[in-house]
Design a protein around this motif. Structure first.
Motif: not given
Length: 104
Positions: A1-6, A64-71, A73-80, A82-86
């Protein structure tokens, strides 16, 4: 999570939706200065505003928090990730607080 990207995502989608900072601010019941702070990465939207902001911009909170469109198929990986980064960010902030408290 990067507030500049957001912030960049907020600005890009606001402009794509033909909204001024003042118009977006009015919809969210915040000031245009608040929108400017988000877009420049000086602040993040409050959690209670994120869902409304995302609905206006047509994205999910994760996007919004990742700064990219989430497909999906990759949703669970992106969610994990994001949670780790947070969690890492929270841990870093907690360490800073504890170090400050010990110094006092």
């Amino acid at each position: 999570m990067n507030q500049y990207v957001t912030g960049a995502v907020i600005k890009e989608l606001r402009e794509k939706n033909n909204l001024t900072q003042a118009e977006l601010a009015e919809q969210l019941r915040v000031s245009d200065k608040t929108i400017s702070k988000w877009e420049t990465g000086k602040a993040m939207p409050d959690s209670n505003l994120m869902l409304v902001l995302c609905n206006i911009l047509g994205i999910t909170v994760n996007e919004l928090l990742c700064g990219e469109k989430i497909i999906m198929e990759n949703s669970n990986q992106k969610n994990e990730q994001l949670l780790l980064d947070m969690a890492k960010e929270l841990e870093r902030k907690n360490k800073t607080i504890w170090n400050t408290m010990w110094a006092i």
